[in-house]
Design a protein around this motif. Sequence first.
Motif, PDB file in Angstrom:
ATOM      1  N   TYR A  51       0.334   3.925  -3.067  1.00 37.25           N
ATOM      2  CA  TYR A  51      -0.491   4.968  -2.445  1.00 37.25           C
ATOM      3  C   TYR A  51      -0.811   6.111  -3.410  1.00 37.25           C
ATOM      4  O   TYR A  51      -1.964   6.517  -3.553  1.00 37.25           O
ATOM      5  CB  TYR A  51       0.213   5.521  -1.202  1.00 37.25           C
ATOM      6  CG  TYR A  51      -0.665   6.436  -0.377  1.00 37.25           C
ATOM      7  CD1 TYR A  51      -1.588   5.899   0.512  1.00 37.25           C
ATOM      8  CD2 TYR A  51      -0.593   7.816  -0.516  1.00 37.25           C
ATOM      9  CE1 TYR A  51      -2.416   6.723   1.260  1.00 37.25           C
ATOM     10  CE2 TYR A  51      -1.418   8.647   0.225  1.00 37.25           C
ATOM     11  CZ  TYR A  51      -2.326   8.099   1.117  1.00 37.25           C
ATOM     12  OH  TYR A  51      -3.145   8.907   1.839  1.00 37.25           O
ATOM     13  N   LEU A  65      -1.969  -1.838 -10.477  1.00 34.88           N
ATOM     14  CA  LEU A  65      -1.337  -1.580  -9.174  1.00 34.88           C
ATOM     15  C   LEU A  65      -0.254  -2.621  -8.877  1.00 34.88           C
ATOM     16  O   LEU A  65       0.837  -2.273  -8.418  1.00 34.88           O
ATOM     17  CB  LEU A  65      -2.397  -1.594  -8.065  1.00 34.88           C
ATOM     18  CG  LEU A  65      -3.434  -0.469  -8.120  1.00 34.88           C
ATOM     19  CD1 LEU A  65      -4.492  -0.666  -7.037  1.00 34.88           C
ATOM     20  CD2 LEU A  65      -2.786   0.898  -7.964  1.00 34.88           C
ATOM     21  N   ARG A 103      -3.368   5.139  -5.950  1.00 33.13           N
ATOM     22  CA  ARG A 103      -4.731   5.036  -5.382  1.00 33.13           C
ATOM     23  C   ARG A 103      -5.322   6.432  -5.217  1.00 33.13           C
ATOM     24  O   ARG A 103      -6.492   6.670  -5.546  1.00 33.13           O
ATOM     25  CB  ARG A 103      -4.686   4.340  -4.021  1.00 33.13           C
ATOM     26  CG  ARG A 103      -4.476   2.843  -4.088  1.00 33.13           C
ATOM     27  CD  ARG A 103      -5.171   2.164  -2.906  1.00 33.13           C
ATOM     28  NE  ARG A 103      -4.761   0.785  -2.710  1.00 33.13           N
ATOM     29  CZ  ARG A 103      -5.275  -0.250  -3.392  1.00 33.13           C
ATOM     30  NH1 ARG A 103      -6.188  -0.053  -4.330  1.00 33.13           N
ATOM     31  NH2 ARG A 103      -4.857  -1.478  -3.133  1.00 33.13           N
ATOM     32  N   LYS A 107      -6.421  -3.589 -10.259  1.00 30.10           N
ATOM     33  CA  LYS A 107      -5.492  -4.391  -9.452  1.00 30.10           C
ATOM     34  C   LYS A 107      -4.236  -4.794 -10.240  1.00 30.10           C
ATOM     35  O   LYS A 107      -3.130  -4.790  -9.722  1.00 30.10           O
ATOM     36  CB  LYS A 107      -6.247  -5.641  -8.964  1.00 30.10           C
ATOM     37  CG  LYS A 107      -5.432  -6.587  -8.119  1.00 30.10           C
ATOM     38  CD  LYS A 107      -5.443  -6.178  -6.652  1.00 30.10           C
ATOM     39  CE  LYS A 107      -4.885  -7.254  -5.732  1.00 30.10           C
ATOM     40  NZ  LYS A 107      -3.487  -7.532  -5.872  1.00 30.10           N
ATOM     41  N   GLU A 162       0.829  -1.220   0.000  1.00 28.15           N
ATOM     42  CA  GLU A 162       0.000   0.000   0.000  1.00 28.15           C
ATOM     43  C   GLU A 162       0.858   1.263   0.000  1.00 28.15           C
ATOM     44  O   GLU A 162       0.471   2.282  -0.561  1.00 28.15           O
ATOM     45  CB  GLU A 162      -0.943   0.007   1.212  1.00 28.15           C
ATOM     46  CG  GLU A 162      -2.121  -0.937   1.081  1.00 28.15           C
ATOM     47  CD  GLU A 162      -2.964  -0.684  -0.179  1.00 28.15           C
ATOM     48  OE1 GLU A 162      -3.137   0.482  -0.578  1.00 28.15           O
ATOM     49  OE2 GLU A 162      -3.432  -1.682  -0.780  1.00 28.15           O
ATOM     50  N   LYS A 212      -7.677   2.069  -9.772  1.00 28.97           N
ATOM     51  CA  LYS A 212      -8.279   0.971  -9.003  1.00 28.97           C
ATOM     52  C   LYS A 212      -7.957  -0.386  -9.606  1.00 28.97           C
ATOM     53  O   LYS A 212      -8.229  -1.420  -8.983  1.00 28.97           O
ATOM     54  CB  LYS A 212      -9.798   1.155  -8.943  1.00 28.97           C
ATOM     55  CG  LYS A 212     -10.187   2.292  -8.021  1.00 28.97           C
ATOM     56  CD  LYS A 212     -11.683   2.491  -7.986  1.00 28.97           C
ATOM     57  CE  LYS A 212     -11.999   3.699  -7.105  1.00 28.97           C
ATOM     58  NZ  LYS A 212     -13.313   4.257  -7.387  1.00 28.97           N
TER      59      LYS A 212
END
Lengths: 238, 290
Positions: B146, B159, B149, B156, B142, B154
């Motif tokens: 960060y 990310l 986000r 996945k 995270e 969003k």
Amino acid sequence: MNQSKVEHTLASFEEALRESRNSVLRMASVAQQNLEHAITGLLNRNAELCNEAIADDDEVNSFEKSIDGEGLKILMRFSPVATDLRHVLAAMKIANNLERISDEAGSIARRARKIGKQPEVAETRMIEPLYEMASALLRDGIRAFAESDVDLGLALHEQDRKLDAAYRKTVKELTKAMERDTGNLKVYLHLIFVARCLERVGDHAVNIGEESVFVGSATDIRHIGPEALSEMASDYGD
Amino acid sequence: MNLAKLEPIAMQKENVESLSNTASLSSALLERKNQAPGRPDYIKVSNFSFNYVPAVRVLHNITMDIPEKQVTAFIGPSGCGKTTLLRNFNRMNDLIDGVSQEGKIYVNDQDIYDRDLEVISLRKRIGMVFQKSNPFPKSIYENVVYSLRVSGQKNKEVLDEVAEKSLRSAALWDETKDRLQDSALGLSGGQMQRLCIARAIANRPEILLMDEPCSALDPIATAKIEELISELKQSFTVVIVTHNMQQATRVSDRAAYFYLGKLIEMDDTTQLFSNPSQKETEDYISGRFG
């Protein structure tokens, strides 16, 4: 080039650099003395002085090792930069040149002892002017280092050219003497080698001058040729 | 005479001249030395001055060019203004009351004090790593994602990809790949700092500012960060503030010496540390400051 007169905040660093510089000067003084003893021993047929020159070479060898050790310690402990770094590198290289000069003095002294056992020849006096020139070169090389005198360091090549010319002339004269006086061939041969040793002393002194220029100006003048050198000397002289 | 031929420490004509003329370099010459040859300038600072409160000027008329995809080190004693200048590059000083500035700073030819410039977009282009690592009290994963986000990402897969790429770039992937969901606060000091670097580069900024990133780290962690900096410059323009002279010589391509809010000298790092043109620089880098 901006050599500073301000002392280091770290007193031990200042002290180590001072000690390194002083060791080089002390070593130079012993090497110079060895050379003087060897030549005086030759000219005055004094075996005692020759023996001293040979024995004192050990002291010069010890100096070389101790200056290298001090330099290594400074590099390790203080990570010097700029002028300080150049000083440490130069001190180690100058020590090497001084050790070689002292070796030449030892060679001269050994030959002088042999010459002293042979009949005296007048041509021995021909060595004196060569010694004067080589000795002056060595003195100026050391002065250039001690006083960070870039101009003086740059002037040594010219002085060395004069020594080289005198050396060639001396060898020519000694060769003629060999043809004339065949009974003393060994003596003349020894004198030619002595002249050669003094010519080498001049080369080492020039090396010391080059290191001094490196310390004072951060410029590496080795192997740059006479033309570039004289242009640089005139740049500095301006 | 072509002095540039001389080696190994190539001597510039101006340095030779400075020997016979010990007066400091002319301002025009100094300005020329502050510009990096052969690289496009990414950050251009032009006559920049900065005041914390109206009466206290902490940066005086700074002019310098910072080349793209190189490491530029700012050195100088505490309070000389190097961090203040660094924080101006992403306008972090705007957050302090009463500050004012004159002159210009351009990032990739864009005036960062232009009224129309959106500060948030500027900061997205400039990542920053601080003296003390400051991971969020969240998982390793995270922390890295960060900024994505926050900007609304969003997906996945995206990310995950960014997290892996950033951690790999920060040389932290192998040590953390099996515990990405663990708290970042459980990492060692050196790992935390590398995590902060991973977080800073996750958004693919153009510039990475580093304010004494290794001052709290042991020699091994420091070596890892320094190795990382050398790799990061392939992709980013890096500006680092450091008090460690050896670090500056190891990691930077160019170095700038500041004193009392003034830029005293900027040059290629090798030149600055082997043959600085200013006496003040020599005194400082050789530990003779006084």
